[in-house]
Write a protein that holds these residues in place. Structure first.
Motif, mmCIF file in Angstrom:
data_model
loop_
_atom_site.group_PDB
_atom_site.id
_atom_site.type_symbol
_atom_site.label_atom_id
_atom_site.label_comp_id
_atom_site.label_asym_id
_atom_site.label_seq_id
_atom_site.Cartn_x
_atom_site.Cartn_y
_atom_site.Cartn_z
ATOM 1 N N ASN A 70 0.934 -1.261 0.035
ATOM 2 C CA ASN A 70 -0.061 0.090 -0.037
ATOM 3 C C ASN A 70 0.804 1.262 0.062
ATOM 4 O OD1 ASN A 70 -2.579 -1.290 0.175
ATOM 5 N ND2 ASN A 70 -2.367 -1.824 2.245
ATOM 6 N N ARG A 71 2.090 1.065 -0.437
ATOM 7 C CA ARG A 71 2.841 2.236 -0.619
ATOM 8 C C ARG A 71 3.780 2.317 -2.047
ATOM 9 N NH1 ARG A 71 7.977 3.240 1.892
ATOM 10 N NH2 ARG A 71 8.993 1.294 2.583
ATOM 11 N N THR A 72 4.041 3.200 -2.405
ATOM 12 C CA THR A 72 4.764 3.105 -3.706
ATOM 13 C C THR A 72 6.256 3.507 -3.334
ATOM 14 O OG1 THR A 72 2.933 4.362 -5.045
ATOM 15 C CG2 THR A 72 4.958 4.664 -5.945
ATOM 16 N N ARG A 73 7.184 2.334 -3.839
ATOM 17 C CA ARG A 73 8.552 2.393 -3.928
ATOM 18 C C ARG A 73 8.954 2.807 -5.085
ATOM 19 N NH1 ARG A 73 9.640 -1.292 0.446
ATOM 20 N NH2 ARG A 73 11.753 -0.609 0.037
ATOM 21 N N THR A 74 9.827 3.743 -5.036
ATOM 22 C CA THR A 74 10.499 4.286 -6.141
ATOM 23 C C THR A 74 12.243 4.257 -6.190
ATOM 24 O OG1 THR A 74 8.511 5.630 -6.669
ATOM 25 C CG2 THR A 74 10.757 6.261 -7.874
ATOM 26 N N ARG A 75 12.727 3.851 -7.235
ATOM 27 C CA ARG A 75 14.297 3.971 -7.263
ATOM 28 C C ARG A 75 14.718 4.156 -8.475
ATOM 29 N NH1 ARG A 75 18.277 -0.717 -4.619
ATOM 30 N NH2 ARG A 75 20.195 0.372 -4.875
ATOM 31 N N ILE A 76 15.892 5.183 -8.517
ATOM 32 C CA ILE A 76 16.717 5.118 -9.815
ATOM 33 C C ILE A 76 17.502 4.020 -9.962
ATOM 34 C CG2 ILE A 76 18.211 6.726 -11.010
ATOM 35 C CD1 ILE A 76 16.911 9.176 -9.482
ATOM 36 N N LEU A 77 17.588 3.211 -11.078
ATOM 37 C CA LEU A 77 18.463 2.240 -11.121
ATOM 38 C C LEU A 77 19.893 2.741 -11.876
ATOM 39 C CD1 LEU A 77 15.827 -0.265 -12.841
ATOM 40 C CD2 LEU A 77 16.621 -0.176 -10.433
ATOM 41 N N ALA A 78 19.773 3.417 -12.860
ATOM 42 C CA ALA A 78 21.113 3.760 -13.615
ATOM 43 C C ALA A 78 20.899 4.723 -14.819
ATOM 44 C CB ALA A 78 22.102 2.477 -14.061
ATOM 45 N N PRO A 79 21.860 5.602 -15.163
ATOM 46 C CA PRO A 79 21.714 6.306 -16.405
ATOM 47 C C PRO A 79 21.512 5.400 -17.519
ATOM 48 C CG PRO A 79 23.544 7.154 -15.225
ATOM 49 C CD PRO A 79 23.320 5.918 -14.580
ATOM 50 N N VAL A 80 20.662 5.919 -18.543
ATOM 51 C CA VAL A 80 20.501 5.103 -19.681
ATOM 52 C C VAL A 80 21.529 4.890 -20.396
ATOM 53 C CG1 VAL A 80 19.404 5.456 -22.036
ATOM 54 C CG2 VAL A 80 18.182 6.037 -19.962
ATOM 55 N N SER A 81 22.601 5.548 -20.485
ATOM 56 C CA SER A 81 23.915 5.264 -21.173
ATOM 57 C C SER A 81 24.810 4.197 -20.572
ATOM 58 C CB SER A 81 24.866 6.456 -21.088
ATOM 59 O OG SER A 81 24.900 7.005 -19.883
ATOM 60 N N ALA A 82 24.333 3.911 -19.268
ATOM 61 C CA ALA A 82 25.134 2.744 -18.699
ATOM 62 C C ALA A 82 24.511 1.493 -18.787
ATOM 63 C CB ALA A 82 25.197 3.167 -17.144
ATOM 64 N N LEU A 83 23.352 1.384 -19.178
ATOM 65 C CA LEU A 83 22.811 -0.007 -19.324
ATOM 66 C C LEU A 83 21.973 -0.348 -20.475
ATOM 67 C CD1 LEU A 83 21.312 -0.523 -15.622
ATOM 68 C CD2 LEU A 83 23.204 -1.770 -16.394
#
Length: 426
Positions: free
Chosen positions: A51-64
């Motif tokens: 019941n809560r939104t979990r958000t995370r930055i994975l990596a820059p687009v250029s890295a993966l």
């Protein structure tokens, strides 16, 4: 929020706007690309958990790459789920107890002996030594990822194989209800080494001279030399030749009751038949009688000595199989034909073994270049080449076309005569 199938081309086409926006991936729920007006694009993962939104930055687009981003997002989702459901399970068998009492009788004992021999040392040295004392439900994704990264520093191939075994353990544990998730999901395996080494003509000539010298010695060394020749002439695996019995050889065919891909029939040439004909024995005995289990190790030790002697130290024993397949392709054999010679059930497996040399590639480039040169220099387009066969050409079928009726030319309309205006007399 727009949802599309993310690709490298699509991501490069995204334009910056005055406000940030996110494009969601249709294949991995929760994965997206965040486009910001003043910062590089980034992969982000967002999911509603507990019941809560979990958000995370994975990596820059250029890295993966997109594929790597999906794998990393899957691993992050797995870690979030474990954090949420971990307290709901309080008891499970220990890892080492589950291995001995459940996994080995149900899974391990049904594997081939060669697979057991390769898995068992890694199981004892790495898996049981690291996870043995933990209950199954307490082994989470973070622990497995740290263990995998540590082994990958020195043994990348071994790390991949150990992860496959651990995956098998937790698949069974998950089915039996000893854990709620598989902690191996989302871990990206190390990139496998490209195996494209095969012997050149000069290297095979040097190898032939060295094998002749070994045959002159006699005894077990001569038998090992014949086994090496058979590996090159048949494309067989080492175990398929060393444990070959007289009843398996039937003319120019090898009827193997068991192999890595199960029972199969292999077709061999006359050169291999001549070598096998030197060894006469009873039907149920081996053609190369050595001490039990010693034949494979003797051949391998002889190969290590020979490859150093003739200057091919980077060639593995299994590369003789690659050499057989590669020369078959360069000689004009089709991929399905080579698959039949190697005993593969799937053609995709054969593609891993077939390679072409630089000279063949150079000749192919010359042929293609000559074709295009002819196209560019001739005024008329070249006719496609038709393979010559002994069959008579199929006569062309004449198609009757209906003749349309001729239309008569329409007569041009006559110009209307001008009306006469009556003149009124004064």
């Amino acid at each position: 929020m727009k949802i599309v199938k993310l690709t490298q081309v699509f991501i490069r086409s995204l334009a910056r706007q005055t406000r940030a926006y996110t494009i969601q991936d249709s294949l991995c729920h929760g994965l997206g690309v965040k486009v910001m007006p003043d910062k590089p694009m980034q992969y982000v993962i967002s999911r509603l958990i507990d019941n809560r939104t979990r958000t995370r930055i994975l990596a820059p687009v250029s890295a993966l790459t997109v594929k790597a981003a999906r794998e990393k997002a899957t691993g992050q989702l797995q870690a979030w789920r474990e954090e949420h459901i971990q307290p709901s399970m309080s008891a499970s068998p220990r890892f080492d107890v589950f291995i001995e009492q459940t996994w080995k009788p149900m899974i391990f004992e049904h594997w081939k002996p060669s697979t057991k021999r390769s898995v068992l040392p890694a199981l004892n040295r790495r898996l049981l030594a690291h996870f043995g004392r933990y209950p199954l439900h307490m082994i989470n994704h973070k622990m497995v990822q740290a263990w995998f990264d540590e082994i990958s520093k020195t043994r990348k191939g071994a790390a991949n194989r150990n992860l496959d075994t651990l995956q098998s353990v937790f698949k069974l544990a998950l089915r039996q209800g000893h854990c709620l998730t598989n902690p191996c999901i989302g871990i990206r395996q190390n990139k496998r080494r490209v195996l494209n080494r095969f012997l050149s003509v000069a290297e095979m000539q040097r190898l032939s001279v060295a094998l002749d010298e070994c045959e002159a010695v006699g005894g077990s060394i001569a038998q090992c030399a014949d086994i090496l020749r058979l590996l090159l002439l048949t494309g067989c695996r080492l175990s398929e030749i060393t444990f070959l019995k007289g009843e398996y050889v039937r003319g120019n065919e090898l009827h193997l009751p068991d192999s890595k891909t199960g029972a199969k029939v292999l077709y061999i040439g006359q050169a291999a038949v001549d070598i096998l004909s030197r060894y006469h024995c009873k039907a149920n005995t081996e053609l190369f009688p050595m001490k039990q289990g010693a034949s494979t190790s003797l051949v391998q030790s002889l190969w290590l000595r020979l490859r150093k002697q003739i200057g091919i130290e980077d060639v593995r024993l299994h590369d003789l199989r690659h050499t057989f397949a590669s020369y078959a392709v360069m000689d004009g054999c089709s991929i399905p034909m080579v698959a039949s010679l190697l005993g593969h059930k799937k053609v995709t497996m054969t593609l891993r073994y077939t390679h072409v040399g630089d000279e063949s590639v150079e000749q192919a480039a010359e042929v293609i270049g000559a074709v295009f040169k002819g196209i560019f220099t001739q005024s008329e387009p070249l006719k496609p080449l038709i393979p010559q066969t002994n069959e008579a050409p199929t006569p062309a079928v004449k198609v009757k076309q209906k003749r349309l009726p001729e239309r008569k030319p329409t007569a041009k309309p006559k110009p209307k005569a001008a009306k006469k205006v009556k003149q009124v007399k004064p």
